[in-house]
Scaffold this motif. Structure first.
Motif, PDB file in Angstrom:
ATOM      1  N   ALA A  21      47.597  43.319  40.823  1.00  0.00           N
ATOM      2  CA  ALA A  21      48.160  44.568  41.364  1.00  0.00           C
ATOM      3  C   ALA A  21      47.074  45.605  41.683  1.00  0.00           C
ATOM      4  CB  ALA A  21      49.200  45.150  40.411  1.00  0.00           C
ATOM      5  N   PRO A  22      46.097  45.819  40.808  1.00  0.00           N
ATOM      6  CA  PRO A  22      45.099  46.848  41.107  1.00  0.00           C
ATOM      7  C   PRO A  22      44.270  46.573  42.361  1.00  0.00           C
ATOM      8  CG  PRO A  22      45.104  46.389  38.754  1.00  0.00           C
ATOM      9  CD  PRO A  22      45.945  45.331  39.406  1.00  0.00           C
ATOM     10  N   VAL A  23      43.994  45.305  42.687  1.00  0.00           N
ATOM     11  CA  VAL A  23      43.179  45.029  43.874  1.00  0.00           C
ATOM     12  C   VAL A  23      43.980  45.209  45.159  1.00  0.00           C
ATOM     13  CG1 VAL A  23      41.662  43.463  42.605  1.00  0.00           C
ATOM     14  CG2 VAL A  23      43.591  42.518  43.904  1.00  0.00           C
ATOM     15  N   ALA A  24      45.275  45.484  45.031  1.00  0.00           N
ATOM     16  CA  ALA A  24      46.111  45.775  46.194  1.00  0.00           C
ATOM     17  C   ALA A  24      46.379  47.272  46.339  1.00  0.00           C
ATOM     18  CB  ALA A  24      47.433  45.025  46.097  1.00  0.00           C
ATOM     19  N   GLY A  25      45.630  48.090  45.594  1.00  0.00           N
ATOM     20  CA  GLY A  25      45.757  49.532  45.759  1.00  0.00           C
ATOM     21  C   GLY A  25      46.782  50.195  44.873  1.00  0.00           C
ATOM     22  N   LEU A  26      46.996  49.660  43.680  1.00  0.00           N
ATOM     23  CA  LEU A  26      47.937  50.293  42.756  1.00  0.00           C
ATOM     24  C   LEU A  26      47.429  51.687  42.374  1.00  0.00           C
ATOM     25  CD1 LEU A  26      50.503  49.975  40.998  1.00  0.00           C
ATOM     26  CD2 LEU A  26      49.016  49.077  39.190  1.00  0.00           C
ATOM     27  N   TYR A  27      48.128  52.708  42.841  1.00  0.00           N
ATOM     28  CA  TYR A  27      47.854  54.129  42.582  1.00  0.00           C
ATOM     29  C   TYR A  27      46.626  54.671  43.323  1.00  0.00           C
ATOM     30  CZ  TYR A  27      51.026  53.129  38.699  1.00  0.00           C
ATOM     31  OH  TYR A  27      52.088  52.714  37.945  1.00  0.00           O
ATOM     32  N   ARG A  64      44.571  38.863  49.774  1.00  0.00           N
ATOM     33  CA  ARG A  64      43.222  38.955  49.228  1.00  0.00           C
ATOM     34  C   ARG A  64      42.934  37.809  48.265  1.00  0.00           C
ATOM     35  NH1 ARG A  64      42.577  45.630  48.653  1.00  0.00           N
ATOM     36  NH2 ARG A  64      41.825  45.855  50.812  1.00  0.00           N
ATOM     37  N   VAL A  65      43.898  37.471  47.445  1.00  0.00           N
ATOM     38  CA  VAL A  65      43.724  36.338  46.531  1.00  0.00           C
ATOM     39  C   VAL A  65      43.573  35.039  47.327  1.00  0.00           C
ATOM     40  CG1 VAL A  65      44.866  34.955  44.753  1.00  0.00           C
ATOM     41  CG2 VAL A  65      44.886  37.439  44.599  1.00  0.00           C
ATOM     42  N   GLY A  66      44.372  34.885  48.368  1.00  0.00           N
ATOM     43  CA  GLY A  66      44.265  33.686  49.200  1.00  0.00           C
ATOM     44  C   GLY A  66      42.894  33.544  49.835  1.00  0.00           C
ATOM     45  N   LEU A 119      59.044  32.543  49.076  1.00  0.00           N
ATOM     46  CA  LEU A 119      57.958  31.590  48.850  1.00  0.00           C
ATOM     47  C   LEU A 119      57.357  31.095  50.170  1.00  0.00           C
ATOM     48  CD1 LEU A 119      59.270  29.518  45.816  1.00  0.00           C
ATOM     49  CD2 LEU A 119      57.449  31.225  45.857  1.00  0.00           C
ATOM     50  N   GLU A 120      58.169  31.019  51.208  1.00  0.00           N
ATOM     51  CA  GLU A 120      57.633  30.648  52.526  1.00  0.00           C
ATOM     52  C   GLU A 120      56.603  31.673  52.993  1.00  0.00           C
ATOM     53  OE1 GLU A 120      60.940  30.314  55.141  1.00  0.00           O
ATOM     54  OE2 GLU A 120      61.644  28.400  54.322  1.00  0.00           O
ATOM     55  N   VAL A 121      56.931  32.946  52.832  1.00  0.00           N
ATOM     56  CA  VAL A 121      56.018  34.005  53.257  1.00  0.00           C
ATOM     57  C   VAL A 121      54.787  34.037  52.361  1.00  0.00           C
ATOM     58  CG1 VAL A 121      55.784  36.482  53.674  1.00  0.00           C
ATOM     59  CG2 VAL A 121      57.935  35.339  54.217  1.00  0.00           C
ATOM     60  N   SER A 122      54.989  33.897  51.053  1.00  0.00           N
ATOM     61  CA  SER A 122      53.859  33.866  50.128  1.00  0.00           C
ATOM     62  C   SER A 122      52.924  32.705  50.436  1.00  0.00           C
ATOM     63  CB  SER A 122      54.351  33.757  48.673  1.00  0.00           C
ATOM     64  OG  SER A 122      54.990  34.944  48.267  1.00  0.00           O
ATOM     65  N   SER A 123      53.486  31.564  50.803  1.00  0.00           N
ATOM     66  CA  SER A 123      52.684  30.406  51.138  1.00  0.00           C
ATOM     67  C   SER A 123      51.747  30.704  52.303  1.00  0.00           C
ATOM     68  CB  SER A 123      53.602  29.230  51.487  1.00  0.00           C
ATOM     69  OG  SER A 123      52.851  28.092  51.850  1.00  0.00           O
ATOM     70  N   LYS A 124      52.236  31.421  53.302  1.00  0.00           N
ATOM     71  CA  LYS A 124      51.405  31.777  54.454  1.00  0.00           C
ATOM     72  C   LYS A 124      50.317  32.778  54.062  1.00  0.00           C
ATOM     73  CE  LYS A 124      55.130  30.978  57.786  1.00  0.00           C
ATOM     74  NZ  LYS A 124      56.089  31.613  58.734  1.00  0.00           N
ATOM     75  N   ARG A 125      50.679  33.756  53.256  1.00  0.00           N
ATOM     76  CA  ARG A 125      49.693  34.755  52.845  1.00  0.00           C
ATOM     77  C   ARG A 125      48.581  34.118  52.008  1.00  0.00           C
ATOM     78  NH1 ARG A 125      54.232  38.063  50.715  1.00  0.00           N
ATOM     79  NH2 ARG A 125      54.978  39.463  52.358  1.00  0.00           N
ATOM     80  N   LEU A 126      48.960  33.259  51.080  1.00  0.00           N
ATOM     81  CA  LEU A 126      48.001  32.667  50.154  1.00  0.00           C
ATOM     82  C   LEU A 126      47.281  31.452  50.734  1.00  0.00           C
ATOM     83  CD1 LEU A 126      50.212  32.964  46.972  1.00  0.00           C
ATOM     84  CD2 LEU A 126      47.888  33.882  47.139  1.00  0.00           C
ATOM     85  N   GLY A 127      47.856  30.878  51.791  1.00  0.00           N
ATOM     86  CA  GLY A 127      47.281  29.671  52.343  1.00  0.00           C
ATOM     87  C   GLY A 127      47.496  28.473  51.444  1.00  0.00           C
ATOM     88  N   MET A 128      48.637  28.441  50.753  1.00  0.00           N
ATOM     89  CA  MET A 128      48.943  27.363  49.804  1.00  0.00           C
ATOM     90  C   MET A 128      50.351  26.864  50.060  1.00  0.00           C
ATOM     91  SD  MET A 128      47.616  29.321  46.375  1.00  0.00           S
ATOM     92  CE  MET A 128      45.988  30.096  46.331  1.00  0.00           C
ATOM     93  N   ASP A 129      50.568  25.580  49.830  1.00  0.00           N
ATOM     94  CA  ASP A 129      51.927  25.046  49.986  1.00  0.00           C
ATOM     95  C   ASP A 129      52.542  24.632  48.660  1.00  0.00           C
ATOM     96  OD1 ASP A 129      50.453  22.811  49.438  1.00  0.00           O
ATOM     97  OD2 ASP A 129      50.953  21.737  51.286  1.00  0.00           O
TER      98      ASP A 129
END
Length: 326
Positions: A21-27, A64-66, A119-129
């Motif tokens: 969460a913090p690396v995505a700009g939490l606060y 970013r994690v992907g 999960l379909e959208v997360s898969s695209k963001r992370l580059g994982m299936d």
């Protein structure tokens, strides 16, 4: 770094995981370079478990994690379901606590179809299936108004649970559980389904033992693992009882600061410090698989990891009187 198994899934996570969460700009805003630097610091320290969610920066954390993990192997990844996003023009999105997040309008969907879409959208963001662990994010009255919560629980029970079990049977995920910050909704859901794991922030700490009386014994009986977030109770167990210190994401009241001051003295008299005690505390519980450390600063991460490497006298823990006991 040592590992522990998540339930009976065959997934082994490092005892320290990285919460994204913090690396995505939490606060506060975090640029790409800084985000990648702290992820690299975690990796270089031996962390191989990374927890993320669509909610974190409206997908920014997953992206970013992907990017960070794309050329790596040997890691464990968990993400979350329950929130879907509709992209909107810049400046038109909702305020969900993340600075620099993608502009979206968020809505919650805990149905089977909603979980599959997430999960379909997360898969695209992370580059994982494939995903190791999936958490159902923030279901329960802590987040949702009564009418909405009843609707979400109904959708989850009618089709969400079945979808997650089907995904597990198909090998798309290896395990699933709840990612919430309240005990009653977990007890409710565990009354009619099995959970491999629970991710809970701030309810099994030096200061708040809300999960201790009923939930932890049930997890031991069921073989359900715990992942601990919020080990510092949003700040006060790291900063001490200073003016403006936060407990449960709000400014700590005088009685909480007094309790923490007493804890701080106990730690100091024993030749240690409060933050170290807070970090070591969860590991005395066998069902705890991992403690998540989330930060946007590599220096903060390193400081906590160094504290965990030092031996700690577990006989000290009974001397710390918590503020919350349920």
């Amino acid at each position: 770094m040592k590992t522990r198994e998540i339930g009976k899934t065959g997934v082994h996570v490092t005892e320290i995981g990285f919460g994204t969460a913090p690396v995505a700009g939490l606060y506060r805003a975090v640029d790409e370079e800084s985000a990648q630097a702290v992820l690299q610091a975690a990796w270089d320290s031996g962390v191989r478990y990374f927890d993320t969610a669509p909610h974190y920066g409206a997908g920014l954390a997953e992206e970013r994690v992907g990017r960070f993990l794309k050329d790596k192997s040997g890691y464990v990844i968990s993400t979350k379901v329950g929130r879907l996003h509709i992209g909107v023009p810049e400046g038109k999105g909702g305020d969900y606590g993340f600075v620099g997040a993608h502009p979206v309008i968020q809505h919650c969907d805990y149905s089977g179809a909603g979980i599959e879409k997430s999960l379909e959208v997360s898969s695209k963001r992370l580059g994982m299936d494939r995903f190791d662990i999936v958490f159902v994010h923030d279901i329960g009255p802590y987040t949702h108004a009564p009418g909405d919560n009843e609707r979400h629980l109904r959708a989850f029970r009618e089709s969400g649970i079945r979808k997650l079990n089907d995904l597990k049977s198909a090998g798309v995920i290896k395990g699933w559980g709840l990612g919430v910050n309240e005990v009653p909704v977990i007890m409710d859901i565990m009354s009619d389904t099995h959970l491999d794991v629970i991710l809970m922030a701030g309810r099994y700490t030096l200061l708040d033992r809300g999960a201790e009386a009923e939930l932890l014994p049930l997890c031991r009986k069921r073989g359900t693992s715990f992942v601990i977030g919020g080990v510092f109770n949003s700040g006060i167990l790291a900063t001490g009882p200073v003016e403006g210190a936060t407990f449960d994401y709000m400014e700590a009241k005088p009685d909480v600061r007094a309790k923490v001051a007493a804890m701080e003295k106990i730690a100091k008299d024993a030749g240690t410090d409060l933050a170290s005690a807070a970090l070591h505390f969860p590991f005395q519980e066998p069902v705890v698989a991992s403690v998540l450390l989330g930060t946007a600063k590599a220096s903060s991460l390193q400081r906590n990891l160094v504290a965990l490497e030092k031996p700690f006298d577990a006989s000290l823990f009974p001397r710390f009187e918590p503020h919350v006991i349920r």
